[in-house]
Design an enzyme around this catalytic site. Structure first.
Site, PDB file in Angstrom:
ATOM      1  N   CYS A   1       4.328   1.802  -9.509  1.00  0.00           N
ATOM      2  CA  CYS A   1       3.166   2.491  -8.911  1.00  0.00           C
ATOM      3  C   CYS A   1       2.934   3.885  -9.489  1.00  0.00           C
ATOM      4  CB  CYS A   1       3.321   2.566  -7.405  1.00  0.00           C
ATOM      5  SG  CYS A   1       3.515   0.952  -6.654  1.00  0.00           S
TER       6      CYS A   1
ATOM      7  N   HIS B   1      -0.551   8.507  -4.919  1.00  0.00           N
ATOM      8  CA  HIS B   1      -0.445   7.050  -4.854  1.00  0.00           C
ATOM      9  C   HIS B   1      -0.759   6.614  -3.424  1.00  0.00           C
ATOM     10  CE1 HIS B   1       0.860   3.011  -5.073  1.00  0.00           C
ATOM     11  NE2 HIS B   1       2.034   3.199  -4.506  1.00  0.00           N
TER      12      HIS B   1
ATOM     13  N   ASN C   1      -2.302  -0.809  -1.028  1.00  0.00           N
ATOM     14  CA  ASN C   1      -1.560  -0.250  -2.167  1.00  0.00           C
ATOM     15  C   ASN C   1      -1.839  -1.106  -3.403  1.00  0.00           C
ATOM     16  OD1 ASN C   1       0.416   0.351  -4.055  1.00  0.00           O
ATOM     17  ND2 ASN C   1       2.095   0.447  -2.588  1.00  0.00           N
TER      18      ASN C   1
HETATM   19  O1  UT7 Z   1       4.439   1.573  -3.844  1.00  0.00           O
HETATM   20  C1  UT7 Z   1       5.536   1.664  -2.988  1.00  0.00           C
HETATM   21  C2  UT7 Z   1       5.402   0.611  -1.960  1.00  0.00           C
HETATM   22  N1  UT7 Z   1       6.132   0.694  -0.752  1.00  0.00           N
HETATM   23  C3  UT7 Z   1       5.992   1.634   0.202  1.00  0.00           C
HETATM   24  O2  UT7 Z   1       5.351   2.636   0.080  1.00  0.00           O
HETATM   25  C4  UT7 Z   1       6.694   1.326   1.477  1.00  0.00           C
HETATM   26  C5  UT7 Z   1       7.177   2.534   2.232  1.00  0.00           C
HETATM   27  N2  UT7 Z   1       7.566   2.123   3.603  1.00  0.00           N
HETATM   28  C6  UT7 Z   1       6.639   1.933   4.543  1.00  0.00           C
HETATM   29  O3  UT7 Z   1       5.461   2.133   4.318  1.00  0.00           O
HETATM   30  C7  UT7 Z   1       7.122   1.500   5.906  1.00  0.00           C
HETATM   31  O4  UT7 Z   1       8.531   1.493   5.939  1.00  0.00           O
HETATM   32  C8  UT7 Z   1       6.590   0.085   6.292  1.00  0.00           C
HETATM   33  C9  UT7 Z   1       5.098   0.144   6.572  1.00  0.00           C
HETATM   34  C10 UT7 Z   1       6.873  -0.927   5.203  1.00  0.00           C
HETATM   35  C11 UT7 Z   1       7.275  -0.400   7.595  1.00  0.00           C
HETATM   36  O5  UT7 Z   1       7.082   0.537   8.623  1.00  0.00           O
HETATM   37  P1  UT7 Z   1       8.320   1.019   9.503  1.00  0.00           P
HETATM   38  O6  UT7 Z   1       7.788   1.920  10.533  1.00  0.00           O
HETATM   39  O7  UT7 Z   1       9.368   1.554   8.568  1.00  0.00           O
HETATM   40  O8  UT7 Z   1       8.773  -0.338  10.179  1.00  0.00           O
HETATM   41  P2  UT7 Z   1      10.214  -1.050  10.144  1.00  0.00           P
HETATM   42  O9  UT7 Z   1      10.507  -1.624   8.798  1.00  0.00           O
HETATM   43  O10 UT7 Z   1      11.218  -0.132  10.768  1.00  0.00           O
HETATM   44  O11 UT7 Z   1       9.984  -2.244  11.143  1.00  0.00           O
HETATM   45  C12 UT7 Z   1       9.708  -2.015  12.539  1.00  0.00           C
HETATM   46  C13 UT7 Z   1       9.502  -3.350  13.199  1.00  0.00           C
HETATM   47  C14 UT7 Z   1      10.574  -4.381  12.868  1.00  0.00           C
HETATM   48  O12 UT7 Z   1      10.783  -5.172  14.035  1.00  0.00           O
HETATM   49  P3  UT7 Z   1      12.035  -4.862  15.009  1.00  0.00           P
HETATM   50  O13 UT7 Z   1      13.255  -5.049  14.142  1.00  0.00           O
HETATM   51  O14 UT7 Z   1      11.857  -3.449  15.477  1.00  0.00           O
HETATM   52  O15 UT7 Z   1      11.875  -5.886  16.072  1.00  0.00           O
HETATM   53  C15 UT7 Z   1       9.943  -5.239  11.807  1.00  0.00           C
HETATM   54  O16 UT7 Z   1      10.439  -6.561  11.793  1.00  0.00           O
HETATM   55  O17 UT7 Z   1       8.264  -3.917  12.739  1.00  0.00           O
HETATM   56  C16 UT7 Z   1       8.496  -5.249  12.261  1.00  0.00           C
HETATM   57  N3  UT7 Z   1       7.542  -5.527  11.218  1.00  0.00           N
HETATM   58  C17 UT7 Z   1       6.306  -5.967  11.483  1.00  0.00           C
HETATM   59  N4  UT7 Z   1       5.686  -6.267  12.629  1.00  0.00           N
HETATM   60  C18 UT7 Z   1       4.411  -6.677  12.550  1.00  0.00           C
HETATM   61  C19 UT7 Z   1       7.687  -5.347   9.884  1.00  0.00           C
HETATM   62  N5  UT7 Z   1       6.529  -5.684   9.260  1.00  0.00           N
HETATM   63  C20 UT7 Z   1       5.663  -6.066  10.222  1.00  0.00           C
HETATM   64  C21 UT7 Z   1       4.339  -6.501  10.204  1.00  0.00           C
HETATM   65  N6  UT7 Z   1       3.752  -6.800  11.399  1.00  0.00           N
HETATM   66  N7  UT7 Z   1       3.623  -6.632   9.081  1.00  0.00           N
END
Ligand code: UT7
Length: 325
Positions: free
Chosen positions: A112, A252, A282
């Protein structure tokens, strides 16, 4: 001293729009979750365009806005992680489509951060005196390397292309400072395998899975906030600039929450960060190029304004460029 100016920009995104509600029909997610955690509402997903098709459209628009002809282009650098072929490069395919017979062409991969890496590489060719006009493209059909059953990744991305024409100039404007960095020790937090080893000595018990993006979201989030904040600071120092000097930042476009934290950590008002991730998600190597093109089209960017392009991505890579418009 030869200066490097951006004399044209262009972008292209597929017509097909996929909303958060559309994705919620594929995986267990919701518009509320995606919007509140990322700021993304919809993205463009290719139904027919190849990586080269999107790159070509963005390139044509950048060349038109630069007011030059394809014969003026001496080098094409294409940043991508989703080429159509192992060879030729996307840059070579686009060169053929444009009929830019006088140019050299190659791809680079900095995930990216690719658009920033390609711009910096192009500027080195210009400053060295080797070329006068370079076409830079950032493009990804990221939808083809997503696992559409993995809700933690498939909701984040979209397809598209951004392009810019860089030109040598005697006028003291354009790129003021730039910085690139990489940390290969962190590659396990964001990666996509390529094709597996295959030859007469290899026997797989099961058919290897299709390559797809794997990500530790929270680790990438932490890397992004730290690296983007540090990289902005570094490029400002290198350019002898302050936060107040900056009119716009084109970061980005991965997650609105990342940009919010960077703005707070950097003491830069959030209004200065141009954002379009709500509409495109993204778009990987393309995101900064698309956002830059849109910012130019708003007409808000005036001659003499200072802007910062800043990226982070798989590798893990990061980089920034300070530009006087
Ligand atoms: O170019 C680089 C690309 N990548 C990035 O920039 C990613 C950077 N990271 C992020 O943007 C964030 O970490 C995410 C948006 C990917 C995730 O957000 P988060 O606040 O860090 O969520 P998390 O991974 O801590 O997950 C929280 C909960 C989990 O459930 P439990 O374990 O709390 O029950 C996940 O399983 O949200 C769940 N979850 C979802 N729920 C609904 C993860 N993805 C989803 C989803 N819909 N799409």
């Amino acid at each position: 001293m030869r200066h490097v100016n951006i004399i044209g920009t262009g972008s292209y995104t597929p017509d097909n729009t996929m909303s958060n509600d559309d994705i919620a029909k594929l995986v267990d997610t919701s518009d509320e979750w995606i919007t509140s955690r990322t700021g993304i509402r919809e993205r463009r997903i290719s139904t027919k365009e190849s990586t080269a098709d999107m790159a070509y459209e963005a390139a044509k628009r950048a060349i038109k806005s630069a007011g030059i002809t394809v014969d003026d282009i001496e080098l094409i650098i294409c940043a991508t992680i989703t080429p159509d072929y192992f060879m030729p490069s996307v840059a070579c395919t686009v060169q053929g489509m444009l009929m830019a017979h006088k140019s050299a062409a190659f791809d680079l991969n900095a995930a990216c951060t690719g658009f920033v890496y390609a711009m910096v590489t192009a500027s080195q060719f210009i400053q060295s005196g080797m070329y006068n006009k370079v076409l830079v493209i950032g493009v990804d059909t990221i939808s083809k390397i997503l696992d559409w059953q993995d809700r933690s990744t498939c909701v984040l991305f979209g397809d598209g292309a951004g392009a810019a024409v860089l030109s040598a100039s005697d006028i003291k404007r354009g790129i003021i400072a730039s910085t690139l960095s990489s940390d290969g020790s962190k590659q396990s937090i964001l990666y996509c395998e390529a094709i597996p080893l295959a030859n007469p000595y290899i026997k797989y018990k099961e058919e290897p899975a299709r390559p797809s993006i794997k990500m530790q979201g929270q680790e990438v989030f932490k890397f992004a906030v730290r690296s983007v904040t540090d990289t902005i600071k570094k490029v400002l120092t290198m350019g002898n600039l302050t936060e107040e000097d900056v009119k716009f930042l084109v970061s980005h476009q991965a997650n609105r929450r990342i940009i919010d934290v960077v703005a707070k950590n950097s003491n830069i008002p959030i209004e200065k960060f141009y954002m379009n991730l709500e509409r495109y998600g993204n778009t990987s190597s393309a995101s900064i190029g698309i956002a830059l093109d849109e910012l130019v089209k708003t007409g808000d960017l005036k001659s003499g304004d200072i802007i910062i392009l800043v990226g982070f991505g798989g590798g893990m890579t990061s980089g920034a460029i300070a530009i006087e418009w």
